[in-house]
Structures are given as C-alpha cells and as structure tokens.
Design a protein around this motif. Structure first.
Motif, mmCIF file in Angstrom:
data_model
loop_
_atom_site.group_PDB
_atom_site.id
_atom_site.type_symbol
_atom_site.label_atom_id
_atom_site.label_comp_id
_atom_site.label_asym_id
_atom_site.label_seq_id
_atom_site.Cartn_x
_atom_site.Cartn_y
_atom_site.Cartn_z
ATOM 1 N N THR A 235 30.358 18.461 -100.898
ATOM 2 C CA THR A 235 30.022 18.055 -99.543
ATOM 3 C C THR A 235 30.533 16.640 -99.287
ATOM 4 O O THR A 235 31.093 16.345 -98.231
ATOM 5 N N PHE A 236 30.366 15.771 -100.269
ATOM 6 C CA PHE A 236 30.864 14.401 -100.170
ATOM 7 C C PHE A 236 32.390 14.390 -100.081
ATOM 8 O O PHE A 236 32.975 13.684 -99.246
ATOM 9 N N LEU A 237 33.065 15.190 -100.924
ATOM 10 C CA LEU A 237 34.528 15.271 -100.882
ATOM 11 C C LEU A 237 35.010 15.800 -99.528
ATOM 12 O O LEU A 237 36.027 15.357 -99.005
ATOM 13 N N SER A 238 34.267 16.734 -98.972
ATOM 14 C CA SER A 238 34.632 17.287 -97.675
ATOM 15 C C SER A 238 34.593 16.227 -96.593
ATOM 16 O O SER A 238 35.469 16.170 -95.730
ATOM 17 N N LYS A 239 33.597 15.373 -96.633
ATOM 18 C CA LYS A 239 33.492 14.303 -95.649
ATOM 19 C C LYS A 239 34.633 13.303 -95.806
ATOM 20 O O LYS A 239 35.193 12.818 -94.819
ATOM 21 N N ILE A 240 34.986 12.997 -97.039
ATOM 22 C CA ILE A 240 36.101 12.077 -97.296
ATOM 23 C C ILE A 240 37.413 12.697 -96.812
ATOM 24 O O ILE A 240 38.238 12.020 -96.200
ATOM 25 N N GLN B 4 52.400 19.633 -97.214
ATOM 26 C CA GLN B 4 51.429 20.019 -96.194
ATOM 27 C C GLN B 4 50.615 21.229 -96.650
ATOM 28 O O GLN B 4 49.410 21.291 -96.430
ATOM 29 N N MET B 5 51.283 22.174 -97.285
ATOM 30 C CA MET B 5 50.583 23.350 -97.810
ATOM 31 C C MET B 5 49.613 22.946 -98.925
ATOM 32 O O MET B 5 48.523 23.516 -99.038
ATOM 33 N N ALA B 6 49.983 21.945 -99.718
ATOM 34 C CA ALA B 6 49.087 21.459 -100.766
ATOM 35 C C ALA B 6 47.827 20.839 -100.159
ATOM 36 O O ALA B 6 46.713 21.074 -100.645
ATOM 37 N N ILE B 7 47.979 20.078 -99.098
ATOM 38 C CA ILE B 7 46.821 19.472 -98.425
ATOM 39 C C ILE B 7 45.949 20.561 -97.806
ATOM 40 O O ILE B 7 44.719 20.516 -97.918
ATOM 41 N N ILE B 8 46.563 21.546 -97.184
ATOM 42 C CA ILE B 8 45.801 22.646 -96.587
ATOM 43 C C ILE B 8 45.024 23.395 -97.663
ATOM 44 O O ILE B 8 43.848 23.715 -97.489
ATOM 45 N N GLY B 9 45.674 23.658 -98.780
ATOM 46 C CA GLY B 9 45.009 24.340 -99.893
ATOM 47 C C GLY B 9 43.857 23.537 -100.456
ATOM 48 O O GLY B 9 42.785 24.080 -100.745
ATOM 49 N N TRP B 10 44.045 22.245 -100.611
ATOM 50 C CA TRP B 10 42.982 21.367 -101.119
ATOM 51 C C TRP B 10 41.795 21.337 -100.174
ATOM 52 O O TRP B 10 40.649 21.461 -100.588
ATOM 53 N N THR C 274 35.323 25.427 -98.921
ATOM 54 C CA THR C 274 34.608 26.627 -99.378
ATOM 55 C C THR C 274 33.563 26.275 -100.429
ATOM 56 O O THR C 274 32.478 26.840 -100.415
ATOM 57 N N ARG C 275 33.868 25.323 -101.299
ATOM 58 C CA ARG C 275 32.884 24.915 -102.319
ATOM 59 C C ARG C 275 31.710 24.185 -101.673
ATOM 60 O O ARG C 275 30.567 24.356 -102.067
ATOM 61 N N ALA C 276 31.973 23.374 -100.660
ATOM 62 C CA ALA C 276 30.900 22.662 -99.960
ATOM 63 C C ALA C 276 29.982 23.641 -99.239
ATOM 64 O O ALA C 276 28.762 23.479 -99.236
ATOM 65 N N GLU D 156 27.720 25.219 -101.748
ATOM 66 C CA GLU D 156 26.635 24.301 -102.136
ATOM 67 C C GLU D 156 25.504 24.346 -101.123
ATOM 68 O O GLU D 156 24.332 24.352 -101.483
ATOM 69 N N LYS D 157 25.848 24.357 -99.848
ATOM 70 C CA LYS D 157 24.831 24.367 -98.802
ATOM 71 C C LYS D 157 24.066 25.691 -98.769
ATOM 72 O O LYS D 157 22.907 25.728 -98.421
ATOM 73 N N ARG D 158 24.756 26.784 -99.126
ATOM 74 C CA ARG D 158 24.145 28.095 -99.078
ATOM 75 C C ARG D 158 23.088 28.268 -100.165
ATOM 76 O O ARG D 158 22.141 29.011 -100.009
ATOM 77 N N GLN D 159 23.229 27.571 -101.272
ATOM 78 C CA GLN D 159 22.301 27.750 -102.396
ATOM 79 C C GLN D 159 21.073 26.963 -102.250
ATOM 80 O O GLN D 159 20.532 26.249 -101.776
#
Length: 50
Positions: free
Chosen positions: A3-8, A30-36, A42-44, A47-50
């Motif tokens: 969640t923190f990484l997503s905000k950054i 650009q594809m690498a940034i989109i993939g990251w 999806t991981r964030a 985390e929120k779902r659990q």
C-alpha cells in the motif's frame, strides 16, 4: 508494505493513462513501469482485502 509502495508510485511514476499511451506503441521502459505499477497495485489490493 505494498500500500505504501502504491502511494509512492502514484506520486513519482508517470501515469500513461492520462497521457493516453497506446500499449501497442509503448517502449520497453514504459511497459516495465506499467508492469511494476500493476504488480504493486494488485498486491496492495490483496493486502486491503485480508
């Protein structure tokens, strides 16, 4: 943690959606940034779902 990484990511990395980037014409970096961003988002959400 994700969640923190997503905000950054939202602050630092460019938004290709706002730029209306065509994925078929995207460069490799650009594809690498989109993939990251997809991976972290999806991981964030997991985390929120659990």
């Amino acid at each position: 943690m994700y969640t923190f990484l997503s905000k950054i990511n939202k602050i630092i990395l460019p938004s290709f959606t706002k730029q209306q980037l065509d994925l078929t014409k995207a460069k490799k970096w650009q594809m690498a940034i989109i993939g990251w961003r997809y991976y972290v988002t999806t991981r964030a959400l997991d985390e929120k779902r659990q």
